[in-house]
Motif scaffolding. Structure first.
Motif, PDB file in Angstrom:
ATOM      1  N   THR A 137      -0.892   0.011  -6.365  1.00  0.00           N
ATOM      2  CA  THR A 137      -2.420   0.272  -6.105  1.00  0.00           C
ATOM      3  C   THR A 137      -2.382   1.585  -5.032  1.00  0.00           C
ATOM      4  OG1 THR A 137      -2.208  -1.227  -3.933  1.00  0.00           O
ATOM      5  CG2 THR A 137      -3.229  -2.045  -5.927  1.00  0.00           C
ATOM      6  N   GLY A 140      -1.952   4.330  -7.611  1.00  0.00           N
ATOM      7  CA  GLY A 140      -3.329   4.379  -8.243  1.00  0.00           C
ATOM      8  C   GLY A 140      -4.204   5.397  -7.434  1.00  0.00           C
ATOM      9  N   ASN A 181      -9.069  -0.767  -8.045  1.00  0.00           N
ATOM     10  CA  ASN A 181      -7.704  -0.772  -7.716  1.00  0.00           C
ATOM     11  C   ASN A 181      -7.702  -0.656  -6.055  1.00  0.00           C
ATOM     12  OD1 ASN A 181      -4.652   0.392  -8.247  1.00  0.00           O
ATOM     13  ND2 ASN A 181      -5.534   1.713  -6.822  1.00  0.00           N
TER      14      ASN A 181
END
Length: 446
Positions: A137, A140, A181
């Motif tokens: 995450t 991301g 996310n």
């Protein structure tokens, strides 16, 4: 958590992550890094994720029991949806839409394959979940920031997203996948703070801060609403009179007072020297509040002019008006439904009813109600890192059932598959020698 990596289980959960949470990274590598084109790279990424889930030692040998009530409800809905998909499908009555027909058929194949592979994944992956979620995450979010920084068309105040194509239009990306996310990053990082490794604590704290920043930058209203809803649930289960009392007692300790004064002085100095940053933060705050206000005014019919209309919310209002018209004028049509994808409502719960009828609506609603209850239980107990994270993460989708998306898509059903496989599993200890000898032993989520 004694170890943060196990080749088998970490690899398997990495594969699971790529399927149900991998969209932000897939979009980045496809659009910004230039890997593959159109749907080819996405399909390849999903296939790779499913391959990573396979354990050569266990494949076709071990299968773990899912949550059976959830599995039955999901099976009823999928069966009804497929019947409508093949036999009551007005949306695909045109040759120009055959591509979408093939795409949805492929989506169902991916859903079935993903769930089948999940049944072969041991519950022992639970100890290796959080490090992967926190790291990916974070990656991301970094990919999103990089995309913003390198996009010449990006304007401060615009919704942040990895753009599609050349990014020359403001609506060329999907901010919701990055908001989702970030949502997962906040709660995975919070859970990871419980471990004793100082480096992981520092990294988790950094990811939590970055994830909150990304939540604001994306301006995804439904995800922000889900975030506040989940924070309220967190406070309900974790904040008590005793914890508040301890916090206040701790604040007034001399060393803590000194630290608070020092932090406040540093923050004040930073704000006084960063006027541009403050104006940016104010701009995003105003943008979020204005869009929330427009959505509420539009939904309640109080928007007096075009400047106050939120066209996304207006689409839901018009769809709901169509639903009400059918409900009050020809209610018998809602018994079996009007046909697969008859009306895109952006309200998944009601869309199941108008498309596929009362049986689909009841099974879909009950399934999500049971998942919601199991998610609350997992959050309340907080003993298992996998199920606790899934409990928090599901809240993002629970709110989405009323605010956006479609009930047949892989974004919903990939997460449903994971919930059905891992949430609310109850294993009964059997001492009979016959069972010990002939029934394969499972590794329950504990």
């Amino acid at each position: 958590m004694n170890s943060y990596f196990n080749f088998k289980y970490s690899r398997q959960f990495l594969g699971i992550f790529m399927v149900f949470m991998g969209s932000p990274l897939i979009f980045f590598f496809k659009e910004i890094a230039g890997f593959g084109g159109a749907s080819t790279f996405t399909i390849g990424s999903l296939v790779l994720g499913m391959i990573l889930m396979i354990s050569p030692d266990d494949i076709f040998k071990k299968f773990y029991k899912p949550n059976l009530p959830l599995f039955r409800l999901a099976s009823v809905f999928i069966a009804v949806a497929l019947i409508n998909f093949f036999f009551a499908n007005p949306f695909y009555g045109y040759a120009a839409n055959r591509y979408v027909f093939i795409r949805d058929l492929g989506n169902y194949m991916f859903i079935f394959t993903f769930f089948f592979l999940l049944l072969g994944v041991s519950n022992d992956i639970k100890d290796y979940v959080l490090p992967i979620v926190v790291f990916l995450t974070f990656l991301g979010s970094v990919c999103l920031i990089y995309s913003m920084a390198t996009n010449p068309y990006f304007v401060i105040g615009q919704r942040a997203s990895v753009v599609f194509g050349d990014g020359s239009t403001t609506a060329s990306g999907n901010p919701h996948v990055y908001a989702r996310n970030a949502f997962g990053g906040v709660f995975a990082s919070y859970l990871m703070l419980r471990n004793k490794n100082l480096l992981w604590k520092m990294f988790s704290l950094a990811n939590m801060v970055l994830s909150i920043i990304v939540l604001v930058l994306t301006q995804a209203r439904s995800i922000l609403l889900a975030f506040f809803f989940t924070v309220a649930i967190f406070c309900y289960y974790n904040v008590s009179r005793e914890t508040v009392k301890k916090v206040f007692v701790g604040i007034f300790k001399p060393q803590n007072i000194f630290l608070i004064v020092l932090l406040f002085a540093g923050f004040s100095y930073f704000v006084s020297t960063q006027a541009n940053l403050v104006s940016i933060i104010t701009m995003y705050y105003d943008a979020v509040t204005i869009t929330f206000t427009r959505a509420i005014l539009t939904a309640t019919g109080m928007a007096e002019d075009t400047k106050n209309i939120d066209y996304s919310a207006m689409g839901r209002v018009n769809s709901f008006a169509t639903f009400k018209k059918i409900f009050f004028e020809t209610p018998w049509q809602l018994i079996l439904g009007k046909g697969y994808r008859f009306l895109y409502m952006d309200i998944p719960l009601l869309e199941t009813w108008i498309d596929c009828g009362i049986v689909a609506f009841i099974s879909f609603s009950l399934m999500n109600l049971v998942i919601f209850k199991e998610a609350l239980r997992a959050i309340k107990e907080g003993t298992n890192p996998l199920t606790t994270f899934l409990g928090y993460f599901y809240m993002c989708y629970f709110v989405g059932l009323f605010t956006g998306g479609e009930p047949y898509g892989t974004p919903y059903w990939f997460i449903f598959c994971v919930m059905i496989r891992f949430l609310g599993i109850k294993y009964i200890q059997r001492n009979t020698q016959f069972l010990k000898k002939y029934i394969p032993q499972t590794s329950p989520v504990m």
